[in-house]
Write a protein that holds these residues in place. Structure first.
Motif, PDB file in Angstrom:
ATOM      1  N   TYR A 117       0.852  -1.194   0.000  1.00 51.12           N
ATOM      2  CA  TYR A 117       0.000   0.000   0.000  1.00 51.12           C
ATOM      3  C   TYR A 117       0.884   1.238   0.000  1.00 51.12           C
ATOM      4  N   SER A 118       0.253   2.382  -0.119  1.00 52.80           N
ATOM      5  CA  SER A 118       0.997   3.623  -0.299  1.00 52.80           C
ATOM      6  C   SER A 118       0.396   4.732   0.548  1.00 52.80           C
ATOM      7  N   ILE A 119       1.274   5.467   1.240  1.00 49.76           N
ATOM      8  CA  ILE A 119       0.894   6.710   1.912  1.00 49.76           C
ATOM      9  C   ILE A 119       1.562   7.838   1.134  1.00 49.76           C
ATOM     10  N   ASP A 120       0.772   8.726   0.585  1.00 49.14           N
ATOM     11  CA  ASP A 120       1.280   9.614  -0.455  1.00 49.14           C
ATOM     12  C   ASP A 120       1.326  11.073  -0.012  1.00 49.14           C
ATOM     13  N   SER A 121       2.239  11.779  -0.646  1.00 44.53           N
ATOM     14  CA  SER A 121       2.295  13.236  -0.541  1.00 44.53           C
ATOM     15  C   SER A 121       2.040  13.808  -1.931  1.00 44.53           C
ATOM     16  N   ILE A 122       0.950  14.572  -2.061  1.00 47.17           N
ATOM     17  CA  ILE A 122       0.563  15.102  -3.372  1.00 47.17           C
ATOM     18  C   ILE A 122       0.503  16.626  -3.280  1.00 47.17           C
ATOM     19  N   ARG A 123       1.193  17.272  -4.197  1.00 50.55           N
ATOM     20  CA  ARG A 123       1.126  18.730  -4.290  1.00 50.55           C
ATOM     21  C   ARG A 123       0.251  19.093  -5.473  1.00 50.55           C
ATOM     22  N   THR A 172       5.945  -3.131  -8.388  1.00 55.68           N
ATOM     23  CA  THR A 172       6.247  -4.565  -8.328  1.00 55.68           C
ATOM     24  C   THR A 172       7.316  -4.776  -7.258  1.00 55.68           C
ATOM     25  N   ASP A 173       7.050  -5.727  -6.338  1.00 52.65           N
ATOM     26  CA  ASP A 173       8.029  -5.942  -5.271  1.00 52.65           C
ATOM     27  C   ASP A 173       8.939  -7.124  -5.601  1.00 52.65           C
ATOM     28  N   GLN A 174       9.761  -7.510  -4.653  1.00 52.77           N
ATOM     29  CA  GLN A 174      10.763  -8.557  -4.865  1.00 52.77           C
ATOM     30  C   GLN A 174      10.129  -9.904  -5.195  1.00 52.77           C
ATOM     31  N   HIS A 175       8.895 -10.124  -4.722  1.00 53.40           N
ATOM     32  CA  HIS A 175       8.217 -11.398  -4.964  1.00 53.40           C
ATOM     33  C   HIS A 175       7.300 -11.323  -6.182  1.00 53.40           C
ATOM     34  N   ASN A 176       7.458 -10.286  -6.978  1.00 54.10           N
ATOM     35  CA  ASN A 176       6.682 -10.094  -8.204  1.00 54.10           C
ATOM     36  C   ASN A 176       5.197  -9.844  -7.909  1.00 54.10           C
ATOM     37  N   CYS A 177       4.918  -9.370  -6.714  1.00 51.88           N
ATOM     38  CA  CYS A 177       3.559  -8.957  -6.386  1.00 51.88           C
ATOM     39  C   CYS A 177       3.395  -7.496  -6.817  1.00 51.88           C
ATOM     40  N   THR A 178       2.201  -7.143  -7.272  1.00 48.67           N
ATOM     41  CA  THR A 178       1.990  -5.822  -7.848  1.00 48.67           C
ATOM     42  C   THR A 178       0.952  -5.027  -7.056  1.00 48.67           C
ATOM     43  N   PHE A 179       1.069  -3.726  -7.197  1.00 55.32           N
ATOM     44  CA  PHE A 179       0.150  -2.772  -6.574  1.00 55.32           C
ATOM     45  C   PHE A 179      -0.036  -1.627  -7.567  1.00 55.32           C
ATOM     46  N   ILE A 180      -1.288  -1.299  -7.863  1.00 52.97           N
ATOM     47  CA  ILE A 180      -1.585  -0.251  -8.844  1.00 52.97           C
ATOM     48  C   ILE A 180      -2.451   0.810  -8.171  1.00 52.97           C
ATOM     49  N   LYS A 181      -2.076   2.068  -8.401  1.00 53.83           N
ATOM     50  CA  LYS A 181      -2.836   3.163  -7.788  1.00 53.83           C
ATOM     51  C   LYS A 181      -2.937   4.323  -8.761  1.00 53.83           C
TER      52      LYS A 181
END
Length: 276
Positions: A117-123, A172-181
């Motif tokens: 998951y992602s915690i983001d900073s958006i300007r 894509t992480d080291q185990h080839n798992c993906t996350f799209i946002k």
């Protein structure tokens, strides 16, 4: 002379051939002997009539099968093995039969990758034509290092100098798992105005007027006329002598609108003059 009458009974000698197939851990019992290894055996026994009995044993001992499976699956995925489904981290044992119909055991060590998951900073943008938007994701979970791919073609871990639009990040992480946002840099309404210049006339003392009508955007908080602060009342600038003027307006985000205009004034007519 004497004679003897002999009554003779000859009992048969038995000779048997036996073929057996067993699995590892099983055996074949003949007499008081057990056989559990592949081979050809000759076994001598006595029949019930105490005659020799020979048995030829051809034995095939097939091996059981054992396997070890260490595997990792992604968050919310499942491992389907045989007729079973596994979805949680743990150690499992799967029992089946191999090609010889002997026991087959698979020990499964399953790790379920944690959620990415992602915690983001958006300007976001301040003004309509700005190109200073920023997206800085902070990726957590899964197993780093991570690879980044944006719909812009960039592989950077952050995007800067952005105009408005939709931006899609695939991790894509080291185990080839993906996350799209999906990310959105919002479009800012135009800080726009309609400016109307009204020339002076004899009726109003010959001085020009500027009327200001806002079309869109945030309300202006500061006005400048020829570079100097100016107080505007009722959306009009009045009593303008002939000349060139630069009107500037600024909103709370420092967005700027400017326009140059040249009002024309008219002097009063003297009593003996006539307008044709």
């Amino acid at each position: 002379d004497s004679s003897i009458l002999l009554s003779l009974l000859v009992n048969p000698v038995y000779d048997y051939s036996i073929k057996e197939v067993i699995c590892e851990g099983s055996w074949v019992s003949i007499g008081n002997q057990k056989f559990d290894k592949t081979g050809l055996y000759t076994i001598a026994l006595k029949s019930s009539l105490n005659c020799d009995s020979i048995i030829q044993l051809e034995l095939k001992a097939n091996s059981n099968s054992s396997f070890k499976l260490d595997t990792i699956i992604c968050y919310q995925q499942e491992l389907n093995y045989g007729n079973q489904t596994f979805s949680q981290t743990g150690n499992y044992q799967f029992l089946n039969k191999n090609q010889f119909d002997c026991d087959s055991t698979t020990d499964i060590n399953l790790l379920v990758n944690s959620e990415i998951y992602s915690i983001d900073s958006i300007r976001q943008l301040n003004c309509e034509n700005d190109q200073n938007g920023e997206i800085i994701p902070n990726i957590l979970g899964g197993q780093g290092p991570y690879s980044y791919r944006w719909n812009t073609g960039s592989h950077a871990d952050a995007l800067k100098e952005l105009s408005f639009g939709k931006y899609i990040l695939s991790i894509t992480d080291q185990h080839n798992c993906t996350f799209i946002k999906d990310f959105h840099i919002d479009q800012v309404p135009c800080f726009c105005f309609d400016i109307k210049s009204i020339n002076g006339s004899c009726l109003d003392g010959g001085l020009g007027i500027i009327q200001i009508k806002q079309k869109s955007g945030r309300n202006p908080i500061d006005y400048y006329l020829n570079g100097k602060p100016y107080s505007v009342l009722g959306n009009e600038i009045q009593n303008l002598s002939p000349g060139s003027y630069l009107l500037e307006m600024v909103d709370e985000k420092n967005c700027n609108f400017s326009q140059t205009f040249n009002p024309v004034s008219y002097t009063h007519l003297r009593a003996h003059e006539t307008v044709l």
